[in-house]
Design an enzyme around this catalytic site. Structure first.
Site, PDB file in Angstrom:
ATOM      1  N   LYS A 112       0.682  -1.173  -0.007  1.00  0.00           N
ATOM      2  CA  LYS A 112       0.353  -0.112  -0.274  1.00  0.00           C
ATOM      3  C   LYS A 112       0.759   1.371   0.103  1.00  0.00           C
ATOM      4  CE  LYS A 112      -1.267   2.657   2.615  1.00  0.00           C
ATOM      5  NZ  LYS A 112      -1.876   4.299   1.939  1.00  0.00           N
TER       6      LYS A 112
ATOM      7  N   GLY B  72      -5.140   3.198  -1.704  1.00  0.00           N
ATOM      8  CA  GLY B  72      -6.093   3.280  -0.848  1.00  0.00           C
ATOM      9  C   GLY B  72      -5.470   3.684   0.513  1.00  0.00           C
TER      10      GLY B  72
ATOM     11  N   GLY C 233      -5.024   5.232   4.156  1.00  0.00           N
ATOM     12  CA  GLY C 233      -4.214   4.297   5.317  1.00  0.00           C
ATOM     13  C   GLY C 233      -5.431   4.105   6.038  1.00  0.00           C
TER      14      GLY C 233
ATOM     15  N   VAL D 117      -7.363   0.436   3.664  1.00  0.00           N
ATOM     16  CA  VAL D 117      -6.326  -0.338   3.587  1.00  0.00           C
ATOM     17  C   VAL D 117      -4.626  -0.876   4.207  1.00  0.00           C
ATOM     18  CG1 VAL D 117      -4.715  -1.046   1.310  1.00  0.00           C
ATOM     19  CG2 VAL D 117      -6.979  -0.229   0.913  1.00  0.00           C
ATOM     20  N   GLY D 118      -4.504   0.262   4.686  1.00  0.00           N
ATOM     21  CA  GLY D 118      -3.037   0.223   5.676  1.00  0.00           C
ATOM     22  C   GLY D 118      -3.831  -0.260   7.102  1.00  0.00           C
TER      23      GLY D 118
ATOM     24  N   GLU E  70      10.036   1.882  10.328  1.00  0.00           N
ATOM     25  CA  GLU E  70      11.068   3.353  10.787  1.00  0.00           C
ATOM     26  C   GLU E  70      10.182   4.123  10.580  1.00  0.00           C
ATOM     27  OE1 GLU E  70      12.622   6.328   9.127  1.00  0.00           O
ATOM     28  OE2 GLU E  70      12.242   5.392   7.053  1.00  0.00           O
TER      29      GLU E  70
ATOM     30  N   CYS F 151      13.579  11.748   6.495  1.00  0.00           N
ATOM     31  CA  CYS F 151      13.149  11.329   8.930  1.00  0.00           C
ATOM     32  C   CYS F 151      14.685  10.868   8.889  1.00  0.00           C
ATOM     33  CB  CYS F 151      12.623   9.659   8.658  1.00  0.00           C
ATOM     34  SG  CYS F 151      13.786   8.728   7.059  1.00  0.00           S
TER      35      CYS F 151
ATOM     36  N   GLU G 109      10.047  16.533  15.403  1.00  0.00           N
ATOM     37  CA  GLU G 109      10.395  16.222  13.726  1.00  0.00           C
ATOM     38  C   GLU G 109       8.740  17.156  13.187  1.00  0.00           C
ATOM     39  OE1 GLU G 109      11.057  12.758  11.099  1.00  0.00           O
ATOM     40  OE2 GLU G 109       9.772  12.826  11.870  1.00  0.00           O
TER      41      GLU G 109
END
Length: 486
Positions: free
Chosen positions: A185, A216, A218, A221-222, A260, A294, A393
């Site tokens: 995905k 799709g 998150g 689908v995630g 990650e 990142c 971040e």
């Protein structure tokens, strides 16, 4: 900036076709539902294409296809799997130009970086896994036990928008090389480059079901991938908050995760460093991909004796980060990925200034193009190590600079973070730099500008994640360990 030339660049003017299908079981197939995701060009703020908004039914179909072929794919001889991946590398290499221009359109990465990093690095990573896939099975003996590594099974790969193909390749290539099958995905903001990959998958003739694509949201689908009972490992790159949610979904069924996540990396510049090189390199690293990286060194720690000099160099370097159209050769800094991301970054700058930080370069009033999600390269000095802009971040072109008085204080500030993904140390004494690097609680440290190594393990400490990607360590992430007693 030659914006007129950029506006007529073939990469900008060539239409991008809508993609209306998913790739499941070795063929392009209609999605279950009728929803779509609109893809925006963040430079022009215009919609450029649509892709399907898949759902849990599509995930079920993709996982079933991956599960069905896992046995024969994992049983292939290493040389056969390597040959499949080598054909994929050839098919993807032929699309390198399209990959670069597609990422420049859907993400806004300047073409120089899109060509070298967004297109070039994934090809390097894939080639490294061609070689790893072809190596004989690694085993060793402990007493009367034979220790072997076996493919974990079906891998669900959920990837971010900032380095869309590289992050896909770090997961998909490693999983396939290890003998796993995959359901991918990609990110909603940058799904188009994933379609170029699966065009190459189709052309290379990978066995049906080995690699599957479901686009799709998150949240749909995630989540379906993370919770699916037949997904053996979920590999996710993205925010720490979403990584925690995926961990909970996987934990409910005792499934493995590889994560990650975020970073707030420190660039430690000791008083005996080559200051101009250290600061200029640090600024370039912090603003790479418009700061949407990142591993970016977003905290610059400078010995107090050289602090003012470093600020002057940083301001000069930031001024050279020219904003503009990614297809303009003079552009160094493209737009942020979305209007929401721009608003978030501007909010952090406001918080930093309100909290007492001193503006050295950029800021909210700096000139930016009239159209597009741009934020000028911003440097904030005199930042409190405990402040929001030093701890969270930001994921935009914002660098904070913090003074220190000793190596011990520098290490304490560097480690004063819930993250631990990357970092850097600069010193005229390499042994001293290595000693500081060893004390930093982070997954990678560059000493005196050491180059990124795509074969080295990549991942973080603390809330920067679990597990490693790339190289042999990334290959091993997709294996289970078995002991056979004789």
């Amino acid at each position: 900036m030659d914006l007129a030339a950029a506006a007529t660049h073939p990469g900008r003017t060539t239409p991008i076709a809508d993609r209306t299908q998913l790739y499941i079981g070795g063929s392009w197939t209609a999605p279950h539902g009728t929803g779509v995701i609109a893809v925006e060009d963040p430079t022009t703020e215009q919609l450029i294409a649509h892709v399907p908004a898949g759902d849990a039914v599509d995930v079920d179909r993709a996982v079933a296809a991956a599960k069905a072929v896992f046995g024969p794919w994992s049983a292939l001889a290493p040389a056969e799997r390597a040959a499949h991946l080598d054909r994929l590398h050839a098919a993807l290499s032929a699309r390198a130009g399209d990959i670069a221009t597609t990422v420049a359109r859907e993400l806004g990465t300047p073409m120089k970086i899109a060509t070298k990093v967004q297109a070039g690095l994934p090809l390097t990573v894939l080639k490294s896994y061609v070689e790893l896939a072809g190596q004989p099975e690694s085993t060793h003996t402990v007493g009367n036990s034979l220790i072997v590594g076996e493919p974990v099974g079906v891998v669900g790969a959920i990837t971010p928008w900032n380095y869309p193909l590289h992050q896909i390749m770090a997961k998909v290539a490693g999983a396939l090389a290890a003998g796993c099958t995959v359901v991918l995905k990609p990110a909603d903001l940058t799904p188009l480059v994933a379609y170029l990959l699966f065009d190459a998958v189709d052309e290379a003739g990978l066995p049906p079901g080995v690699a599957n694509l479901v686009t799709g949201p998150g949240s749909v689908v995630g989540a379906a991938i993370a919770a699916h009972p037949d997904v053996d490992l979920v590999s996710f790159t993205g925010s720490t908050a979403v990584g925690a949610r995926i961990s909970h979904l996987a934990a409910d069924r005792i499934a493995r995760v590889a994560l990650e996540l975020g970073g707030k990396s420190a660039n430690v510049i000791l008083e005996d460093a080559d200051l101009r090189r250290a600061v200029k390199t640090g600024v370039a690293n912090a603003f790479l991909n418009s700061g949407q990286t990142c591993t970016a060194w977003t905290r610059m720690l400078v010995h107090r004796s050289r602090y003012d000099e470093a600020l002057a160099i940083a301001a000069e370097a930031a001024a050279g980060q020219t904003l503009g159209d990614p297809f303009d050769e003079g552009t160094r800094l493209g737009p942020l990925a979305s209007a929401a991301q721009r608003a978030t970054v501007r909010g952090y700058i406001e918080q930093g200034l309100a909290g007492g930080a001193r503006l050295i370069a950029g800021g909210l009033d700096a000139p930016v193009p009239d159209r597009g999600h741009f934020v000028a390269a911003t440097v904030l000095a005199d930042v409190d190590p405990d402040s929001v802009v030093a701890q969270e971040e930001i994921f935009g072109p914002v660098l904070v600079v913090i003074p220190f008085d000793s190596d011990d204080e520098a290490v304490a500030i560097a480690n004063n973070s819930r993250y631990g993904l990357a970092g850097a140390v600069w010193s005229g004494d390499e042994d001293r730099a290595l000693a500081v690097a060893r004390r930093m609680r982070t997954g990678a440290v560059d000493v005196n500008g050491g180059a990124f190594n795509p074969l080295a393990p990549f991942g973080g400490f603390k809330q920067s994640g679990i597990g490693r990607e790339l190289g042999r360590h990334g290959f091993d992430e997709f294996l289970e360990t078995k002991a056979i007693q004789r």
